[in-house]
Design an enzyme around this catalytic site. Structure first.
Site, PDB file in Angstrom:
ATOM      1  N   TYR A   1     -18.197  -7.756  -5.930  1.00 53.26           N
ATOM      2  CA  TYR A   1     -17.975  -6.309  -5.998  1.00 53.26           C
ATOM      3  C   TYR A   1     -17.465  -5.778  -4.669  1.00 53.26           C
ATOM      4  O   TYR A   1     -17.581  -6.445  -3.632  1.00 53.26           O
ATOM      5  CB  TYR A   1     -19.264  -5.567  -6.394  1.00 53.26           C
ATOM      6  N   ARG A  47      17.842   5.677 -13.849  1.00 57.19           N
ATOM      7  CA  ARG A  47      16.870   4.859 -13.106  1.00 57.19           C
ATOM      8  C   ARG A  47      15.475   5.337 -13.473  1.00 57.19           C
ATOM      9  O   ARG A  47      15.311   6.441 -14.008  1.00 57.19           O
ATOM     10  CB  ARG A  47      17.101   4.961 -11.611  1.00 57.19           C
ATOM     11  N   HIS A 100     -17.076   8.256  12.929  1.00 56.56           N
ATOM     12  CA  HIS A 100     -18.078   9.038  12.199  1.00 56.56           C
ATOM     13  C   HIS A 100     -17.409  10.114  11.354  1.00 56.56           C
ATOM     14  O   HIS A 100     -17.698  10.266  10.166  1.00 56.56           O
ATOM     15  CB  HIS A 100     -19.056   9.675  13.196  1.00 56.56           C
ATOM     16  N   ARG A 158      31.576   2.155  -4.256  1.00 55.96           N
ATOM     17  CA  ARG A 158      30.206   2.136  -3.700  1.00 55.96           C
ATOM     18  C   ARG A 158      29.775   0.698  -3.463  1.00 55.96           C
ATOM     19  O   ARG A 158      30.225  -0.211  -4.140  1.00 55.96           O
ATOM     20  CB  ARG A 158      29.192   2.705  -4.694  1.00 55.96           C
ATOM     21  N   SER A 176     -23.420  -9.052   1.831  1.00 49.64           N
ATOM     22  CA  SER A 176     -22.544  -7.897   1.687  1.00 49.64           C
ATOM     23  C   SER A 176     -21.785  -7.755   2.996  1.00 49.64           C
ATOM     24  O   SER A 176     -22.390  -7.560   4.055  1.00 49.64           O
ATOM     25  CB  SER A 176     -23.369  -6.650   1.389  1.00 49.64           C
ATOM     26  N   LYS A 182      23.239  -1.984  -8.880  1.00 46.07           N
ATOM     27  CA  LYS A 182      23.920  -0.835  -9.456  1.00 46.07           C
ATOM     28  C   LYS A 182      24.953  -1.299 -10.476  1.00 46.07           C
ATOM     29  O   LYS A 182      25.058  -0.740 -11.584  1.00 46.07           O
ATOM     30  CB  LYS A 182      24.600  -0.038  -8.331  1.00 46.07           C
ATOM     31  N   GLY A 234      20.424   4.191   0.962  1.00 50.55           N
ATOM     32  CA  GLY A 234      20.935   4.902   2.134  1.00 50.55           C
ATOM     33  C   GLY A 234      21.469   4.000   3.219  1.00 50.55           C
ATOM     34  O   GLY A 234      21.925   4.448   4.265  1.00 50.55           O
ATOM     35  N   MET A 278      23.939   1.712   2.913  1.00 47.03           N
ATOM     36  CA  MET A 278      25.326   1.257   2.858  1.00 47.03           C
ATOM     37  C   MET A 278      26.289   2.349   2.394  1.00 47.03           C
ATOM     38  O   MET A 278      25.897   3.478   2.146  1.00 47.03           O
ATOM     39  CB  MET A 278      25.400  -0.021   2.039  1.00 47.03           C
ATOM     40  N   CYS A 329     -18.891  -3.905   1.667  1.00 51.14           N
ATOM     41  CA  CYS A 329     -19.310  -2.502   1.707  1.00 51.14           C
ATOM     42  C   CYS A 329     -18.708  -1.744   2.882  1.00 51.14           C
ATOM     43  O   CYS A 329     -19.098  -0.626   3.160  1.00 51.14           O
ATOM     44  CB  CYS A 329     -20.826  -2.387   1.699  1.00 51.14           C
TER      45      CYS A 329
END
Lengths: 833, 833
Positions: A807, A300, A416, A93, A721, A23, A102, A104, A787
Site C-alpha cells: 500500500y 487531433r 512543515h 509544413r 512502512s 501530420k 513549435g 519546426m 507513508c
C-alpha cells in the site's frame, strides 16, 4: 534512383508514420476515409534523410517527383501553380514521426507572386487581403529560407517570383530545419532519435474568406470544458484561420453555422462524430468552408479540462466506446487534481508577485496575515486570510487551519508548512526565496515591492505563484463522474491506497475520499492542541518521577479518547499508529514570550532544560524510537492507550485492524526493545480483560541503515512502512527545510531533473528495493507500505508498485490521485506482461 | 570406568590444554622443564563435565584416583595430609582451558583442622599465623562450598575436620562453580563455549613464612614499567603471598634477595631467563622460598606499560628472539597511545568530578576557564588553563589552542571539540551530560557541586574523566624505540597512513609522526583566523558582485600562501585538498556581540542575511559541493589558488602530488559540474605558464547516495575518499553533536555494542564496500581512502583494510597508532591466507 519519395494523400498507407511523419499520416488517413481534405502530398522523411546526408540542392529525381505531384494537384484543383487567375497556392509544413510542437518551420501561401496576387485579389474581391497575403508569404519565406526575421525592403529581392523556385527552396529549408540547434536540443531533452528525419507536407491552400458563404472555425466533438456531449466550437464567417488567431474579429458559437449553412453544419457534425469514433476520443477539428464547400484541415485529440476529461472517460465507457481500463488510463493525475481543487485564472496582464514551490494545490484569495493568532482572529470575524510566514512550526497550526492558503519564505516540498497544508487541504506556496517576511513592520518584501498586512493576494498552489489582488477561481465539481472513475481504478489497482490521518476528523475525510485505511497516524499530533501541549510540557519539564507519571497518565487518557474515535470512524479498516516521533524540544516553548498563557507547570530553571534539549541537527537527533528507548514509560503509555481503546471498541462491536509502528528504527535491537514493551502492555490488558487484542507490530523504515539491516529488523517487525521523507533526507544528506536554496539552482542547471522530495530519488528507490528483498527473505509475509509524501506522487507510486509494496499512504486530499496512480501502475504492469 | 581423570604435574602432556585447563597446563610445563614447582595434580575438565552431567557426589572411581594422587603427594613431600606435624596442606583452584579471571573459585590451605593447626604452629613458630590460617581456610570453605560469605560462629560446624571430606566437597564445588550465573554470563559475553568445563588443580602449599630463610615475592624478567633488561621485582622475607597483597609490610626490591640469599637469587634469575626464553615474552613470576628452597608458583606473560611494551618488543627483535612482525603484532594501539600522551595517575581516594566521552587522549592539569578569549589571555600570562564550554565552535579555536585540555557538556566523539582537540593534540572530554556551564555566574555545575572559574582540575582524556585538583602525570617518552617499531610496521602495512592537516604547522607534525602524506586538507580551515574570517564575512555579506569579487581575490592570496607552505613541507608527498565544505553561516557572527571588534564590512541589514542563511539542520544543508555549484566563483578561486601554488612550487623545484577533492558529492552530475570548473582553471594556468600541472580530481564519499551511485560518480572522479563521519551520521540518521543523550543509554542497554562514531558501523561498512566495488567496476584504477575520524581507530582500520582501501587519513596525533593498526591488519591478512 527509383525510390518513391513523394506520396499523394489519397495514395499512401496512413500506418506508414515513420515515412510520412505524424501530420502527413493524419492527412492521408482522413483523405482515405473520404473526408474532404484539401489535396496535397507528403515528401517523405527518407527524402529528408537523403538530402541531409548529401547536402546542397534537392536531388534531381526527388524534384521530378515533386513537380509531378504539383502537376497532379493543379489538375485536381483546376488551379494553376502561380497562376494569374484562381492561383494554386500551397502550404509547406514540416511533420516529423514524433510531434515536436513549435520546433519546426511552416510556410503558407507558397505560389504567391506579383502575378498570382492579381488572381487572388480577383477571386476574393479583397485587394488588401491579397497584398497582405503576398507580404506575409514573403516574410515567412525570408524567415524560413534565409533566417531573416525583420526583413527590410532590400531583403525582398531574395524572394523568387517563380513558384517552382520558391517550392524548391522551402522544401529544402524544411528539411534543414531538422538540424537547427533548437530542434537538436529539443530532441535531446525529449529523447527523440536524431535519425528520424522530418517529412515536408505540401497541401493546397483553401480560403475561408473567398466569399460570403466561406468561413473558418474550430469545433470539438464534445465540450472540452465540461465534457458534455454534442458539437461545440466557434465559427468566423468570411475569414481565414489567421483572423481567428489574431483576435481582430470575435468568432460566433458554432450554432450560427447551423443557421447560416445547415448543410455544411450537418456535414461537419457527421464528420466530427466519425472522427471521434475513429480516434475513440474527443476531437479538436480545424475546418474551412470555401464557397460553401467544407474542408477539414486537421483533427487531433482535444485538450480538455480535468472535469471534462473525467466525464468524457466515464461517458465513453457507458457508450461502449472504451473499456473501464482505458478510461482510467486516459485521465491524468493532474486532471483529477483539477477536479478536486479550484484553479486560479489570473486576470490578464497581472504578473505574479512571488514565485515558490507548488507545495499544495488549489487557489485561494485573502488578505495577507503574518501571524497564526491574527489569522485565527480575522478568520473568526469572517475575513478570508492568507497566512504568510518565514516558515511554520506546530505552534502555527491553528492559524494554518484558519487560513485560506499558506505561503512561506523557507522550506521545501516536505517542510512543515507543505505537509500540513496538504494534510488540511489548503493551497500552499513554500520556499519563496525572494520573499522576506518583515514581522516588525508587519509587511512582506518582494522583488516587486513591499505589501502591508491586510493587502489582498491570490495564491495559486498548483503552480506555486502568488498574485497581487483578487483573481477568478474556477472549480469543476461534478463529483459523481470522478467517483465512478475511481471506483473502476480501485478494481484495477494492486497497490492499496491509505491515508495519513491523525484525528477522527482527518480519518473521516480520508474515508470519504476513498482511503482503504490509515497508513500513518502520527500519535504525537494529538499532543499539539493547547490543553494537551501544556500536559506534554509538564511531563518533559518534570522535576520528579512522580510529576512525570501524573502527566503521562493524563496524556494516556487523551490518547485513549483519540484512538476510540479513530477506530469508530475506520470501522474495521486498517490503521497504522506510529509511536512518538519528534524530539521533545519540539513541544517546548522557545522563550518566555512563547510560553505566555500556557497552562503548563514550569519548574524553576526550565529554560536551562529547554537549552539542554536543544539540538544542532534535530532531524538526526534524539527522536523516534530513541525516545521510546530512553523513555520506555512513553512507549508503554501509548501501547496501553491503544490497547484500552481496542478493548472499548470491541465492547462497542467495532471491527479492528490495528498496527503499531515504531519510528526511526535503525537496528533489530531497537525494534526488539520497543516490541517487548508493546507486547508486555498488550498482554497485560488481554489478561486483565480476558480478551485477545490482535495488533501487529512493525517498523517505520526511514534510515539507510534500516534498509541495509532490513533482514535483521524483519525478524522482529511484522511490517515495514517506508518513511520516504526522512529516507530521502538521510540518503541524500539533504534537509527538506534547507534544500530550497540549492535545489532551485540544481534544477535550473540540470544537476537534478527532479525535486527528490516530490518524485522519489533512484538511490532511495534502490534502498527500498533492497530493504523489501532482505526483509521478505527473513519474513516472507512481511507487509510493506510507503507513508512518506511520495506516496501521493503518481510517478513515485509507479516505482513503489514495481517494488511490490502492498500500500501507499498519503495525505487525505491526495487519496483520489493516488487511487488513479495505483491503477495506472497496475495497468502498465499488465500491459508490460 | 577406566578413564584417567587425574594427572600429576610431572606425568602429563602440557599441550593437552583442553583437558588440563590453562593453569594446569602451565604448571605441568614448568614441572616438566625441571623447575621447582610445588608438586600437585590436575583433576581434568573431563572429570568436571562428567560430574556436572550426573550431579550428586563425586564419582567413586574419580575419588579413588584423587586419593591415590594425594598419597603420592604425601610421599613426595614427606608430609601427612591433615597431619599434626608439618602437615600437608593443599590449594584447590579452578582452571579452565580459556582464562576467566576472577570468575571462579579458589580454596587455600585445605587440610587445616584443629590437628594440623598445631603442626603449622610448631613448624612456623607462629601461633597466631597458624590460627588465622585455619580461620581463613574455614571462611573460604564456607564461601566456596556453602556460599556463606559472612559466617557466624554457628556456621563453623559446617566445616568438616576430616581433610578428605574437605577435599571431596571443595573439588565438587569447584566443578559446580563452572555453572554459576556469573560464570555463564561471563562466557556468554566473551563467547566461551559452555561445553569446555574447568579443571581443578590441587597443589601442595609452601610457606614463605616457615623460617627466617623463607619469603615470597614477584619478579619480572624485564622491567615492566620501562622495558629495560634485567630481573626486576619485589621480595618480602618471612611472609606469605597474602601478606604482600594485604600491604601490611612493605616489600623490598629484589636486589635484597641477592644479598640475603645469593643462591636462591641466582637460581631465580636463571629461571626467569629460562621462562622468558620459553615463552618468548617477558614473564611475571610468583615465587616462594621455604627454608631456603625456591619454589615457582606461577608464571605468565607480564602486563607492562606502553613504553615497556614498545622497548621490549624492539629489544627482543634485536636479541633475535622474535621477528619484526611479531614485535609489531605484540604492541597494542593503546600502548602506543600511552607512549605518546601523558597518563593521569589520580591521587588515591579522589573521585572524578565529571565523566564524559574520552574524545582525545592524554592528561593535563589547569584552571577552569569558560571562554576562549579568557583562555587565550590567561595562557599568554603563562597560566595553564582547561577550557570548559557547553560546546565549541570555530570561533573558540584560539582558546582551544591556548588550553591544556578541553571539556564540553555536549557533543559526541566527532563533535567540533573532539575533532579539533585530536587535531591539535589536546586531551579532551566531551558529552559530559551532567555538566552545566553557567556562563552568567562564571562557574560550572556538576553532580558533585559547583566549581568557580579559576579552580584547578585535571583532565584525563584517555578515560574521559575530570578530577578536582592537581594529580601526577606520567609520560614514557623514549621515542627511538617507537620509531623503530613503527618503521617495521610501515614495511609490513599494505594500507598507507596519511594525516588530516590544514596548515603547514599541522603538516609538519604529521610528517614528523610518520604520515605518508595529507589525506584531508580542509581548505576552509584557513579562513577561520580573525583577519581572514573578516574577509570571508565581507564576501558572504557582499551587496554587489564587485564586493564579492574583491573579497574572493583577497581570499585567493591567502590560500595561495597556505598551499605554497603546505607543498614545501610535504616535499612530494601526496596531499588531498578538499574544497570549501561548511555552510556559509558557520563563518558569520551569530549576533551583534559576536561581531564586536570584527574588521569585516557589514552592509545594512546584515542581520537579515544571517537570518536567511540560518538552517534547521545545517548538517544536511547548503554545504559541500552544493556551495561550489551555487557559487562557482569560489570553486574557481580555490582551484586557481592551488594551481598557482603548484606553479610557484615547481619553480622552487619542489615535487608535487596534488589531489583536489569535491566534498559532499551525491551524484555524478555534481562531480562533473565541479570537475569542469577545476579543470578549466588548471588548464588556463597551464596555458599561461606553459607548464603542466598534474592534479587528480576526486570525490569525498560521505552520503549513502554517493555509495549507491558510486559507479556513475567514478566515471568523473579519479579517487574516492570516504568521509566516514558524515557517512555515519546520514546512514544512521544520527547527528554526532546530538547523539550523546541517547548513545549512552544505548550502550548501557546493549542496544549498541559500540559508539558508531568511534568504531565504524557495519552498515556504513557495507555501503563503503558497495561503493568501492561499484566505483572500481567503472574505473579499475580508482584510488580509495578514508578520511573520517574512524581512520584513526584500529578496529575500523582493520575493516577498511579488508575493503581494500589504499590509505587511511587521521589526525596527526593518531598517525603512529594508525601505522601500527595498518600493519596489524596486513599481518592478520597474511596470517589468514
Amino acid at each position: 534512383m527509383s525510390q518513391q519519395w513523394v506520396f499523394d494523400f489519397d495514395d499512401a498507407d496512413p500506418d506508414n508514420r515513420s515515412t510520412l511523419g505524424g501530420k502527413g499520416s493524419g492527412l492521408v488517413r482522413m483523405t482515405r476515409s473520404g473526408l474532404p481534405v484539401p489535396p496535397g502530398f507528403v515528401v517523405s522523411t527518407d527524402a529528408c534523410k537523403a538530402h541531409l546526408e548529401v547536402g546542397g540542392d534537392l536531388d534531381p529525381e526527388l524534384w521530378v517527383q515533386i513537380t509531378s505531384a504539383i502537376k497532379r494537384l493543379e489538375s485536381r484543383t483546376a488551379k494553376e501553380f502561380g497562376g494569374a487567375k484562381d492561383p494554386l497556392l500551397v502550404s509547406v509544413r514540416s511533420g516529423a514521426p514524433i510531434s515536436m510542437p513549435g520546433m519546426m518551420d511552416t510556410v503558407l501561401n507558397l505560389g504567391m507572386n506579383e502575378t498570382s496576387l492579381r488572381g487572388l485579389a480577383d477571386m476574393t474581391g479583397d485587394e488588401e487581403f491579397a497584398s497582405s497575403t503576398l507580404d506575409r508569404f514573403r516574410s515567412s519565406y525570408l524567415s524560413v529560407v534565409h533566417s531573416v526575421n525583420e526583413p527590410t525592403a532590400a531583403d525582398l529581392e531574395w524572394v523568387p517570383d517563380d513558384p517552382w523556385a520558391q517550392l524548391r527552396a522551402v522544401v529544402s529549408s524544411v528539411f534543414r530545419s531538422w538540424n537547427t540547434p533548437r530542434a537538436i536540443a529539443y530532441r535531446r531533452i525529449e529523447g527523440i532519435p536524431n535519425s528520424l528525419g522530418t517529412a515536408a507536407i505540401v497541401q493546397a491552400m483553401v480560403f475561408g474568406n473567398a466569399s460570403e458563404d466561406s468561413g473558418t472555425g474550430v469545433v470539438f466533438s464534445r465540450n472540452p470544458a465540461t465534457g458534455s456531449p454534442g458539437l461545440w466550437g466557434e465559427y468566423l464567417p468570411q475569414a481565414q484561420g489567421e483572423d481567428v488567431v489574431a483576435g481582430v474579429r470575435t468568432p460566433l458559437p458554432i450554432d450560427h453555422l447551423a443557421v447560416d449553412q445547415p448543410a455544411a453544419f450537418e456535414r461537419l457534425s457527421d464528420i466530427a462524430r466519425q472522427l471521434e469514433a475513429q480516434a475513440r476520443d474527443v476531437q479538436d477539428i480545424e475546418f474551412t468552408i470555401e464557397r460553401g464547400v467544407l474542408w477539414i484541415l486537421q483533427t487531433r485529440d482535444a485538450k480538455r479540462t480535468g472535469g471534462a476529461a473525467v466525464r468524457i472517460a466515464v461517458d465513453m465507457v457507458e457508450e461502449g466506446v472504451i473499456s473501464a481500463t482505458e478510461a482510467v488510463n486516459r485521465v491524468t493525475p493532474r486532471q483529477v487534481e483539477e477536479v478536486m481543487h479550484p484553479t486560479v485564472r489570473p486576470l490578464p496582464g497581472v504578473a505574479p508577485l512571488i514565485e515558490g514551490l507548488a507545495a499544495s494545490p488549489g487557489g485561494a484569495t485573502g488578505v495577507v496575515t503574518l501571524t497564526a493568532d491574527r489569522a485565527e482572529a480575522l478568520a473568526a470575524d469572517g475575513t478570508k486570510v492568507i497566512l504568510i510566514r518565514d516558515e511554520t512550526n506546530p505552534d502555527d497550526f491553528h492559524g494554518m487551519v484558519a487560513a485560506q492558503a499558506i505561503v512561506t519564505a523557507r522550506g521545501g516540498m516536505t517542510s512543515h508548512a507543505a505537509v500540513v497544508a496538504r494534510g488540511i487541504g489548503r493551497p500552499a506556496v513554500v520556499g519563496c526565496v525572494d520573499l522576506v517576511v518583515d514581522y516588525d513592520n508587519r509587511r512582506i518584501l518582494t522583488p516587486a515591492g513591499s505589501l502591508e498586512e491586510g493587502a489582498t493576494v491570490t495564491v495559486d498552489g498548483t503552480l506555486g505563484l502568488v498574485f497581487p489582488g483578487e483573481h477568478p477561481l474556477e472549480r469543476s465539481s461534478d463529483g459523481a463522474y470522478l467517483e465512478q472513475l475511481l471506483g473502476w481504478a480501485d478494481q484495477q489497482a494492486i497497490v492499496k491506497v491509505r491515508a495519513n490521518a491523525d484525528t477522527p476528523r482527518d480519518a473521516e475525510v480520508a474515508v470519504k475520499l476513498g482511503a482503504h485505511g490509515i497508513g500513518l497516524c502520527r500519535s504525537e499530533h494529538m499532543f499539539f492542541e493547547p490543553e494537551r501541549l501544556a500536559v506534554m510540557r509538564s511531563m518533559i519539564l518534570a522535576d520528579t518521577e512522580e510529576e512525570w507519571v501524573v502527566a503521562l497518565t493524563r496524556l494516556e487518557e487523551y490518547q485513549f479518547d483519540d484512538f476510540v474515535g479513530l477506530f469508530r470512524v475506520l470501522a474495521g479498516r486498517p490503521i497504522t499508529i506510529r509511536l512518538l516521533d519528534p524530539p521533545l524540544h519540539e513541544f517546548l516553548p522557545r522563550d518566555d514570550q512563547d510560553r505566555a498563557g500556557d497552562a503548563a507547570t514550569y519548574p524553576e530553571g526550565w529554560e536551562r532544560r529547554v537549552e539542554q534539549l536543544r539540538e544542532a541537527n534535530p532531524m538526526l537527533g534524539h527522536r523516534g524510537c530513541r525516545l521510546g528507548i530512553t523513555h520506555p514509560s512513553v512507549t508503554a503509555m501509548q501501547s496501553r492507550a491503544i490497547g484500552r481503546a481496542m478493548v472499548a471498541s470491541e465492547a462497542e462491536g467495532i471491527d479492528l485492524d490495528v498496527e503499531i509502528m515504531v519510528p526511526l528504527v535503525g537496528s533489530a535491537e531497537e525494534m526488539e526493545n520497543q516490541k517487548e514493551i508493546i507486547e508486555r502492555e498488550i498482554a497485560r490488558l488481554e489478561a486483565e480483560h480476558e480478551t485477545s487484542l490482535p495488533v501487529t507490530i512493525g517498523s517505520m523504515i526511514e534510515l539507510p541503515r534500516a534498509c541495509i539491516t532490513a533482514g535483521e529488523i524483519a525478524r522482529a517487525a511484522e511490517f515495514f512502512s517506508f518513511g520516504t521523507n526522512d529516507l530521502t533526507q538521510t540518503t541524500l544528506g539533504m534537509s527538506r527545510d534547507d534544500s530550497a536554496s540549492f535545489l532551485g539552482p540544481y534544477l535550473e542547471l540540470g544537476i537534478r531533473d527532479e525535486d527528490p522530495f516530490v518524485h522519489v530519488d533512484e538511490a532511495v528507490g534502490e534502498l527500498i528495493e533492497m530493504a523489501i528483498a532482505r526483509g521478505k527473505a527473513a519474513r516472507p509475509d512481511l507487509e510493506t507500505g510507503v507513508c512518506g509524501e511520495h506516496a501521493g506522487d503518481p510517478e513515485s507510486i509507479s516505482r513503489f508498485a514495481q517494488y511490490g509494496v502492498d500500500y501507499v499512504s498519503c495525505s487525505p486530499y491526495r487519496v483520489p490521485i493516488a487511487r488513479l496512480a495505483t491503477a495506472h501502475a497496475a495497468n502498465r504492469e499488465v500491459h508490460a506482461r
